[in-house]
Write a protein that holds these residues in place. Structure first.
Motif, PDB file in Angstrom:
ATOM      1  N   LEU A 166       0.849  -1.196   0.000  1.00  0.00           N
ATOM      2  CA  LEU A 166       0.000   0.000   0.000  1.00  0.00           C
ATOM      3  C   LEU A 166       0.880   1.239   0.000  1.00  0.00           C
ATOM      4  CD1 LEU A 166      -2.543  -1.159   2.740  1.00  0.00           C
ATOM      5  CD2 LEU A 166      -2.872  -1.259   0.272  1.00  0.00           C
ATOM      6  N   ALA A 167       0.626   2.134  -0.922  1.00  0.00           N
ATOM      7  CA  ALA A 167       1.398   3.377  -0.965  1.00  0.00           C
ATOM      8  C   ALA A 167       1.134   4.193   0.294  1.00  0.00           C
ATOM      9  CB  ALA A 167       1.015   4.177  -2.214  1.00  0.00           C
ATOM     10  N   ASN A 168       2.165   4.837   0.824  1.00  0.00           N
ATOM     11  CA  ASN A 168       1.993   5.631   2.042  1.00  0.00           C
ATOM     12  C   ASN A 168       1.048   6.812   1.827  1.00  0.00           C
ATOM     13  OD1 ASN A 168       3.545   3.975   3.568  1.00  0.00           O
ATOM     14  ND2 ASN A 168       5.367   5.293   3.635  1.00  0.00           N
ATOM     15  N   ASN A 172       1.385  14.051   3.183  1.00  0.00           N
ATOM     16  CA  ASN A 172       2.494  14.401   4.087  1.00  0.00           C
ATOM     17  C   ASN A 172       3.338  13.160   4.315  1.00  0.00           C
ATOM     18  OD1 ASN A 172       4.259  15.308   6.017  1.00  0.00           O
ATOM     19  ND2 ASN A 172       2.681  15.843   7.539  1.00  0.00           N
ATOM     20  N   ASP A 173       4.545  13.146   3.719  1.00  0.00           N
ATOM     21  CA  ASP A 173       5.367  11.934   3.814  1.00  0.00           C
ATOM     22  C   ASP A 173       5.972  11.741   5.205  1.00  0.00           C
ATOM     23  OD1 ASP A 173       7.170  13.974   3.765  1.00  0.00           O
ATOM     24  OD2 ASP A 173       8.426  13.162   2.146  1.00  0.00           O
ATOM     25  N   LYS A 174       5.799  12.721   6.093  1.00  0.00           N
ATOM     26  CA  LYS A 174       6.337  12.589   7.452  1.00  0.00           C
ATOM     27  C   LYS A 174       5.248  12.211   8.459  1.00  0.00           C
ATOM     28  CE  LYS A 174       9.550  16.283   6.244  1.00  0.00           C
ATOM     29  NZ  LYS A 174       8.888  16.498   4.952  1.00  0.00           N
ATOM     30  N   SER A 175       4.042  11.977   7.977  1.00  0.00           N
ATOM     31  CA  SER A 175       2.930  11.682   8.874  1.00  0.00           C
ATOM     32  C   SER A 175       2.901  10.209   9.249  1.00  0.00           C
ATOM     33  CB  SER A 175       1.608  12.069   8.204  1.00  0.00           C
ATOM     34  OG  SER A 175       0.520  11.662   9.004  1.00  0.00           O
ATOM     35  N   TYR A 176       2.500   9.953  10.478  1.00  0.00           N
ATOM     36  CA  TYR A 176       2.261   8.569  10.902  1.00  0.00           C
ATOM     37  C   TYR A 176       0.861   8.444  11.496  1.00  0.00           C
ATOM     38  CZ  TYR A 176       4.071  10.659  15.243  1.00  0.00           C
ATOM     39  OH  TYR A 176       4.302  11.497  16.324  1.00  0.00           O
ATOM     40  N   VAL A 177       0.008   9.414  11.102  1.00  0.00           N
ATOM     41  CA  VAL A 177      -1.406   9.375  11.484  1.00  0.00           C
ATOM     42  C   VAL A 177      -2.204   8.915  10.265  1.00  0.00           C
ATOM     43  CG1 VAL A 177      -3.382  10.697  12.291  1.00  0.00           C
ATOM     44  CG2 VAL A 177      -1.087  11.214  13.160  1.00  0.00           C
ATOM     45  N   LYS A 213       6.760   3.843  13.321  1.00  0.00           N
ATOM     46  CA  LYS A 213       5.528   4.486  13.764  1.00  0.00           C
ATOM     47  C   LYS A 213       4.412   4.306  12.743  1.00  0.00           C
ATOM     48  CE  LYS A 213       7.567   7.969  16.813  1.00  0.00           C
ATOM     49  NZ  LYS A 213       7.860   9.395  17.035  1.00  0.00           N
ATOM     50  N   GLN A 214       4.739   4.404  11.455  1.00  0.00           N
ATOM     51  CA  GLN A 214       3.722   4.198  10.422  1.00  0.00           C
ATOM     52  C   GLN A 214       3.206   2.757  10.438  1.00  0.00           C
ATOM     53  OE1 GLN A 214       5.876   5.541   6.963  1.00  0.00           O
ATOM     54  NE2 GLN A 214       5.041   7.632   7.095  1.00  0.00           N
ATOM     55  N   ALA A 215       4.122   1.792  10.580  1.00  0.00           N
ATOM     56  CA  ALA A 215       3.702   0.394  10.641  1.00  0.00           C
ATOM     57  C   ALA A 215       2.859   0.140  11.892  1.00  0.00           C
ATOM     58  CB  ALA A 215       4.925  -0.525  10.636  1.00  0.00           C
ATOM     59  N   ALA A 216       3.258   0.758  13.021  1.00  0.00           N
ATOM     60  CA  ALA A 216       2.504   0.593  14.265  1.00  0.00           C
ATOM     61  C   ALA A 216       1.111   1.192  14.151  1.00  0.00           C
ATOM     62  CB  ALA A 216       3.260   1.248  15.417  1.00  0.00           C
ATOM     63  N   ALA A 217       0.982   2.310  13.403  1.00  0.00           N
ATOM     64  CA  ALA A 217      -0.334   2.926  13.220  1.00  0.00           C
ATOM     65  C   ALA A 217      -1.269   1.984  12.480  1.00  0.00           C
ATOM     66  CB  ALA A 217      -0.182   4.246  12.459  1.00  0.00           C
ATOM     67  N   VAL A 218      -0.727   1.269  11.492  1.00  0.00           N
ATOM     68  CA  VAL A 218      -1.548   0.313  10.734  1.00  0.00           C
ATOM     69  C   VAL A 218      -1.965  -0.850  11.632  1.00  0.00           C
ATOM     70  CG1 VAL A 218      -1.550  -1.326   8.805  1.00  0.00           C
ATOM     71  CG2 VAL A 218      -0.525   0.938   8.514  1.00  0.00           C
ATOM     72  N   VAL A 219      -1.016  -1.398  12.405  1.00  0.00           N
ATOM     73  CA  VAL A 219      -1.324  -2.504  13.315  1.00  0.00           C
ATOM     74  C   VAL A 219      -2.360  -2.076  14.346  1.00  0.00           C
ATOM     75  CG1 VAL A 219      -0.360  -3.914  15.171  1.00  0.00           C
ATOM     76  CG2 VAL A 219       0.837  -3.754  13.005  1.00  0.00           C
ATOM     77  N   MET A 259       0.114 -10.222  15.084  1.00  0.00           N
ATOM     78  CA  MET A 259       0.747  -9.159  14.302  1.00  0.00           C
ATOM     79  C   MET A 259       2.098  -8.730  14.871  1.00  0.00           C
ATOM     80  SD  MET A 259      -2.506  -6.776  13.232  1.00  0.00           S
ATOM     81  CE  MET A 259      -3.097  -6.463  14.910  1.00  0.00           C
ATOM     82  N   GLU A 260       2.978  -8.307  13.969  1.00  0.00           N
ATOM     83  CA  GLU A 260       4.270  -7.755  14.337  1.00  0.00           C
ATOM     84  C   GLU A 260       4.516  -6.476  13.545  1.00  0.00           C
ATOM     85  OE1 GLU A 260       7.452 -10.493  13.794  1.00  0.00           O
ATOM     86  OE2 GLU A 260       6.524 -12.085  14.997  1.00  0.00           O
ATOM     87  N   VAL A 261       5.335  -5.590  14.112  1.00  0.00           N
ATOM     88  CA  VAL A 261       5.689  -4.326  13.466  1.00  0.00           C
ATOM     89  C   VAL A 261       7.151  -4.382  13.062  1.00  0.00           C
ATOM     90  CG1 VAL A 261       6.086  -1.859  13.855  1.00  0.00           C
ATOM     91  CG2 VAL A 261       3.943  -2.925  14.593  1.00  0.00           C
ATOM     92  N   LEU A 262       7.424  -3.961  11.822  1.00  0.00           N
ATOM     93  CA  LEU A 262       8.792  -3.956  11.316  1.00  0.00           C
ATOM     94  C   LEU A 262       9.051  -2.642  10.591  1.00  0.00           C
ATOM     95  CD1 LEU A 262      11.430  -5.550  10.797  1.00  0.00           C
ATOM     96  CD2 LEU A 262      10.370  -6.451   8.724  1.00  0.00           C
ATOM     97  N   GLY A 263      10.065  -1.880  11.053  1.00  0.00           N
ATOM     98  CA  GLY A 263      10.436  -0.642  10.384  1.00  0.00           C
ATOM     99  C   GLY A 263      11.726  -0.818   9.605  1.00  0.00           C
TER     100      GLY A 263
END
Length: 275
Positions: free
Chosen positions: A150-152, A159-164, A213-219, A233-237
């Protein structure tokens, strides 16, 4: 007187004649005996020669018999060794055949398990494609796992710096969550890949931090909004080093769960050996 002398003379001549005849007969007998003795000696010599030749032949035959016995014993021994060797070879061949049969069973078990695993992946892929509809082109099978890319910008906006998460992301995550809940035995890895420039927000250190943070937001959304079990589920950055293109993305990896796969293989092998 003359008559007496004449008689004595005649008598003497007669006796002399008789003695001469006896002597002659005796000499003839002696000569005959000598000839017989000579013949006997000749025959004796011939017999001794024949006896010696016979003894030599006997010794030769005995030597040949001895050699034949030794050869026969060697042949019997070799035959015994050959029989034992053939028996061992037959046993080895039988063991090899059994081993090959066991390996064939193991390979069949592994192939069956792989087929079952592949079938499960294809079924998961089908479920996700049906759930995502027009967005199904973001799904593929890679490295043994089902991969949703999925594209960010779809998830977090421009905003490429967003994790919301952007509101429009909830729609696709809801579909993914429903599909994942339909397959509760699958493990999920959400992998963040960010390549933002000039990060000034003090709450974010760098792209490693932003990716996580972006991966965690999705989880978090899958857990809280769509009831996906967090234990799955696991988070990987992976920062910018995991990106496969200029456009950054978040990847949801439906893991193959190799530990369970090998457990299944092991159990199938155990069952095959019992059969």
């Amino acid at each position: 007187m003359k008559r007496i002398i004449l008689f004595a003379t005649v008598l003497f001549i007669s006796i002399s004649s008789v003695n001469a005849q006896k002597k002659k007969d005796l000499l003839d007998e002696i000569d005959k005996l000598r000839k017989e003795l000579k013949t006997t000696k000749g025959e004796l010599n011939d017999s001794r020669k024949k006896e010696k030749a016979t003894l030599t032949r006997i010794e030769t035959v005995e030597a040949q018999i001895k050699d034949l016995k030794e050869t026969n014993a060697t042949l019997l021994s070799n035959m015994g060794n050959f029989t034992e060797l053939s028996k061992k070879k037959a046993q080895n061949l039988e063991s090899s055949l059994v081993s090959l049969q066991e390996k064939d069973k193991q390979l069949k078990t592994i192939n069956d398990a792989i087929s079952d695993s592949d079938a499960a992946k294809l079924e998961t892929l089908k479920v996700l494609k049906n759930a995502l509809g027009d967005q199904a082109n973001t799904i593929a099978i890679k490295n043994g796992s089902v991969l949703i890319t999925l594209a960010n910008t779809m998830l977090f906006g421009d905003n490429d710096k967003s994790y919301v998460l952007d509101e429009k992301a909830k729609g696709i995550l809801g579909k993914i969550g429903s599909a994942l809940n339909a397959k509760p035995d699958l493990k999920i890895i959400v992998e963040g890949n960010s390549n933002a420039l000039n990060i000034k927000d003090k709450s974010t250190t760098d792209n490693w931090d932003l990716s996580a943070k972006q991966a965690a937001a999705v989880v978090r959304a899958l857990q809280n909004d769509f009831k996906v079990d967090p234990k799955r589920m696991e988070v990987l950055g992976k920062s910018e080093y995991g990106s496969e293109s200029i456009e950054t993305s978040t990847r949801i990896i439906i893991d193959a769960k190799f530990d369970e796969f090998y457990g299944l293989v092991k159990e199938n092998m155990k069952n095959a050996s019992k059969g």
